[in-house]
Write a protein that holds these residues in place. Structure first.
Motif, PDB file in Angstrom:
ATOM      1  N   VAL A  52      17.377  35.140  46.337  1.00 61.10           N
ATOM      2  CA  VAL A  52      18.857  35.620  45.970  1.00 61.10           C
ATOM      3  C   VAL A  52      19.706  34.176  45.912  1.00 61.10           C
ATOM      4  CG1 VAL A  52      20.695  37.083  46.169  1.00 61.10           C
ATOM      5  CG2 VAL A  52      18.720  38.033  46.892  1.00 61.10           C
ATOM      6  N   ASP A  53      19.733  33.588  46.876  1.00 58.98           N
ATOM      7  CA  ASP A  53      20.595  32.395  46.892  1.00 58.98           C
ATOM      8  C   ASP A  53      20.242  31.490  45.640  1.00 58.98           C
ATOM      9  OD1 ASP A  53      21.454  33.567  49.207  1.00 58.98           O
ATOM     10  OD2 ASP A  53      20.102  32.265  50.485  1.00 58.98           O
ATOM     11  N   VAL A  54      19.085  31.230  45.321  1.00 58.99           N
ATOM     12  CA  VAL A  54      18.895  30.184  44.354  1.00 58.99           C
ATOM     13  C   VAL A  54      18.692  30.956  43.046  1.00 58.99           C
ATOM     14  CG1 VAL A  54      17.915  28.374  45.657  1.00 58.99           C
ATOM     15  CG2 VAL A  54      16.565  30.295  45.196  1.00 58.99           C
ATOM     16  N   ASP A  97      24.766  22.352  42.323  1.00 56.82           N
ATOM     17  CA  ASP A  97      24.609  23.025  43.416  1.00 56.82           C
ATOM     18  C   ASP A  97      25.098  24.571  43.447  1.00 56.82           C
ATOM     19  OD1 ASP A  97      27.499  23.322  43.140  1.00 56.82           O
ATOM     20  OD2 ASP A  97      28.138  21.900  44.709  1.00 56.82           O
ATOM     21  N   LEU A  98      25.091  25.068  42.305  1.00 54.18           N
ATOM     22  CA  LEU A  98      25.346  26.544  42.001  1.00 54.18           C
ATOM     23  C   LEU A  98      24.379  27.000  41.035  1.00 54.18           C
ATOM     24  CD1 LEU A  98      27.853  28.501  42.529  1.00 54.18           C
ATOM     25  CD2 LEU A  98      28.552  28.037  40.423  1.00 54.18           C
ATOM     26  N   PRO A  99      23.295  27.335  41.504  1.00 57.55           N
ATOM     27  CA  PRO A  99      21.858  27.738  40.585  1.00 57.55           C
ATOM     28  C   PRO A  99      22.255  28.958  39.903  1.00 57.55           C
ATOM     29  CG  PRO A  99      21.377  27.834  42.966  1.00 57.55           C
ATOM     30  CD  PRO A  99      22.875  27.312  42.999  1.00 57.55           C
ATOM     31  N   GLN A 100      23.194  29.890  40.359  1.00 52.71           N
ATOM     32  CA  GLN A 100      23.356  31.093  39.479  1.00 52.71           C
ATOM     33  C   GLN A 100      24.164  30.643  38.238  1.00 52.71           C
ATOM     34  OE1 GLN A 100      24.380  34.557  42.888  1.00 52.71           O
ATOM     35  NE2 GLN A 100      26.074  33.197  42.426  1.00 52.71           N
ATOM     36  N   ALA A 159      24.212  27.745  50.047  1.00 50.92           N
ATOM     37  CA  ALA A 159      24.565  28.491  48.939  1.00 50.92           C
ATOM     38  C   ALA A 159      24.592  30.163  49.464  1.00 50.92           C
ATOM     39  CB  ALA A 159      23.314  28.114  48.154  1.00 50.92           C
ATOM     40  N   GLY A 160      25.535  30.676  49.140  1.00 50.05           N
ATOM     41  CA  GLY A 160      25.750  31.806  49.202  1.00 50.05           C
ATOM     42  C   GLY A 160      26.253  32.382  50.600  1.00 50.05           C
TER      43      GLY A 160
END
Ligand code: ADP
Ligand code: MG
Length: 497
Positions: A52-54, A97-100, A159-160
Motif C-alpha cells: 500500500v505504501d508504495v 518520494d511520493l509513489p502514489q 511513506a504513509g
C-alpha cells in the motif's frame, strides 16, 4: 497599544512581525495511517514498507483506528472541536518520494477544528495561540542523494506514516513566542502520548509563516479578521529545533524589511532554512490550492466518529500541562513561573512531586529547576536518568530545613552528590560539613574576635551594620559552617546591640 518590545527599527521607521505555524507531528503509533507496515526509526532502508505504501496497483488504504484515536485525543488536549464527520482528500503532486502521485490528507473537512494553546513566555507571563485546525495526513518517503555519485536512492520507510498537521492562527509576534509555542505544543502532545516530540528525528517539525507590517496593522487585522491588513507571508519549511525556528524567523523578517524598504514587494513563496549559513532561501513560489487538484479520495469513506467513543477518549485523558500547572501552584504554593518551568517536562514535574512531599516545596523547586537542571543540561542527560534521585534532593532540602547545613554548604554537598559520593546526610557527616550551631564553640570564637578587635567592637554601638564584619569573620573562622542565625544572636548579646 503597540508593545515596543516587538518593534524592529528599520531605515524608514518601525516594523513588526506576524507569525503563524503549521506543525507536523508524527502520530505515536506502531503502524502507518493506511497500512499495517511498522513505524519506527533506525530500520534498514525499505524494511518497513507495505504494498500500500508504495502504491502497487490495486492496493487499497484501510484507516488505522489507533491513529484516528490519537488525533481525537490531541484535538481534545488542544480544547478543540472534534468533527464527528471528516473527509480524506487527495493532494496531487509528483515527487519521487511520493509513489502514489498524491498525498492523502484532509482539506475542507479536517477531523479537528478550532482550539487554543496557552503559552508561557520566558518571564512567566502567558499568551494564547488560537488553533485553526488539525488534520491527519500521510508522510512521504525520503530521497537519499548522498549514497552514490550517479544515482538517487529511495527509502520508503516513512511513506504513509501518520502525521497530524496542526495549523495555528497568526498569533505570534516575535521569534521567542514562536519557539515557546512549539515548546508548549510539544509538551501537550508528549503528555497525551500522541507524539513522542523527538525533534531531532524530525518527528515534530514546523513550517513557519513570516510576514512584516507597520505598527497598528496587526491590531486592525485582529479587529476585522481581514488579512489584507497584514503583509505578504513567506513559509519556511520543516524547521526542527527551537533555535533554528528563532534564527529562521529573525533572518526572514529582516530580509522582508530590507526588500520593502528598498521599494520592492514580497513574493509569497516557500523557503528553506539553511542552518549552516543561518539564512532562508527560496524553494518554490507559493502554489495555490487548485494546483493540487484536491478531491475526496474515492478509496476512503467519510470518517464518521461515534460521539460515545469520543466521550470515552475525553474521559480517559491524562492530567494535562495547564491543569498540572494550576495544581502545582495550589497544592505546593509555587509561583506561576516555577510551576510553568516544571510542567514543560513531564518527567521534571514528576521528579519535583516525588521530592517535594513534606518538604519546603519552593526550595525543592529551586533545586530541581536550577542546580539539577543545569547539571543535567551540561551532561546532556534527561531527568529520567538523573544520577541524583528525588529522595536525595528531598534529603538535601531536609538538611537545610533542619539547620544542619546552610544553603551555601548545600551547594557543596550537591556537587559531591553529583560526583557520586553518596546520599547527602552521609556526605555531610563524613566530610564534617554540619553547621556549627554549637553555641559554646561559637562563643569562644566571638570572644576571641572581640578581644582582638576592640575598635571594631566599639564601633558597633554607633553603627549597628558594622556587626556584619564580625559575622563575616566568624564565617571565615568556621569555613562557612556557622549557623548565621546563631552567630547574629550571640554577637548582638555580646556587643550589647
Ligand atoms: P497554506 O495551506 O497555503 O499553507 P493556510 O491558510 O493553511 O495556508 O495558512 C498557513 C499558515 O500561515 C497559518 O498558520 C496561518 O496562521 C499563517 N498565516 C496566514 N497569513 C499570514 C501572514 N500574513 N503572516 C504570517 N502568517 C500568516
Ligand atoms: Mg500550509
Amino acid at each position: 497599544m503597540t508593545d515596543t518590545s516587538k518593534v524592529i527599527e528599520g531605515r524608514t521607521g518601525p516594523w513588526e512581525m506576524v507569525l503563524g505555524l503549521e506543525v507536523h507531528a508524527q502520530v505515536a503509533s506502531n503502524a502507518k495511517l493506511f497500512s499495517g507496515a511498522a513505524v519506527g526509526f533506525g530500520a534498514g532502508p525499505n524494511m518497513q514498507v507495505s504494498l500500500v505504501d508504495v502504491a502497487m496497483p490495486g492496493m487499497l488504504p484501510v484507516i488505522n483506528k489507533h491513529c484516528v484515536e490519537q488525533a481525537v485525543k490531541t484535538g481534545l488536549g488542544l480544547k478543540a472541536q472534534i468533527h464527528l464527520k471528516s473527509l480524506f482528500d487527495r493532494k496531487n503532486y509528483f515527487y519521487p518520494d511520493l509513489p502514489q502521485g498524491y498525498q492523502i490528507s484532509q482539506f475542507k473537512d479536517p477531523i479537528v477544528g478550532e482550539g487554543e494553546v496557552i503559552v508561557e513566555r520566558d518571564d512567566g507571563s502567558t499568551f494564547t495561540v488560537r488553533i485553526e485546525r488539525l488534520h491527519l495526513e500521510q508522510d512521504a518517503g525520503k530521497s537519499l542523494h548522498d549514497q552514490d555519485p550517479n544515482a538517487t536512492f529511495m527509502d520508503y520507510n516513512r511513506a504513509g506514516t501518520a502525521l497530524m498537521e496542526i495549523v495555528s492562527r497568526p498569533d505570534m509576534r516575535c521569534a521567542e513566542e514562536a519557539a515557546a509555542y512549539v515548546k508548549k505544543l510539544r509538551t501537550i502532545l508528549v503528555y497525551l502520548g500522541t507524539c513522542d516530540g523527538d525533534m531531532e528525528k524530525g518527528n515534530l517539525r514546523a513550517d513557519v509563516n513570516v510576514s512584516v507590517c507597520r505598527p497598528g496593522a496587526y491590531e486592525k487585522f485582529r479587529e476585522t479578521g481581514d488579512f489584507s491588513h497584514l503583509g505578504t507571508r513567506c513559509e519556511i519549511k520543516n524547521v526542527n529545533s527551537y533555535r533554528f525556528i528563532q534564527q529562521a524567523i529573525e533572518y526572514e523578517a529582516r530580509r522582508q524589511i530590507e526588500i520593502l524598504e528598498d521599494g520592492g514587494k514580497i513574493d509569497q513563496e516557500t523557503r528553506l532554512f539553511d542552518a549552516v549559513k543561518g539564512e532562508t532561501r527560496s524553494m518554490r513560489s507559493k502554489e495555490e490550492a487548485h494546483d493540487y487538484r484536491y478531491f475526496p479520495d474515492p478509496d476512503l469513506l467519510p470518517l464518521v466518529l461515534d460521539p460515545a467513543w469520543v466521550k470515552r477518549i475525553e474521559e480517559s485523558l491524562p492530567e494535562l500541562p495547564d491543569a498540572k500547572k494550576a495544581r502545582l501552584q495550589s497544592q505546593y504554593g509555587l509561583t506561576a513561573y516555577d510551576a510553568g518551568v516544571l510542567i514543560i517536562d513531564q518527567a521534571r514535574s514528576d521528579f519535583f512531586e516525588a521530592a517535594a512531599k513534606g518538604r519546603d516545596a519552593k526550595l525543592v523547586a529551586n533545586w530541581v529547576t536550577n542546580e539539577l537542571a543545569a547539571k543535567l543540561t551540561a551532561g546532556d542527560l534527561d531527568i529520567s536518568v538523573s544520577p541524583i534521585a528525588p529522595s536525595e534532593i528531598a534529603e538535601l532540602v531536609a538538611l537545610i530545613e533542619e539547620g544542619v547545613i546552610s544553603s551555601k554548604i548545600a551547594k557543596e554537598v550537591f556537587e559531591r552528590m553529583w560526583a557520586g559520593e553518596g546520599a547527602p546526610r552521609a556526605i555531610v557527616e563524613k566530610a564534617g560539613l554540619q553547621q556549627v550551631s554549637d553555641t559554646g564553640a561559637l562563643e569562644k570564637i566571638i570572644d576571641d574576635l572581640i578581644a582582638a578587635n576592640p575598635g571594631q567592637a566599639a564601633s558597633v554601638a554607633e553603627k549597628p551594620q558594622a556587626i556584619g564584619w564580625f559575622v563575616g569573620q566568624v564565617m571565615k573562622a568556621t569555613g562557612g559552617k556557622a549557623n548565621p542565625g546563631v552567630i547574629n544572636q550571640l554577637l548582638k548579646s555580646k556587643l550589647g546591640v
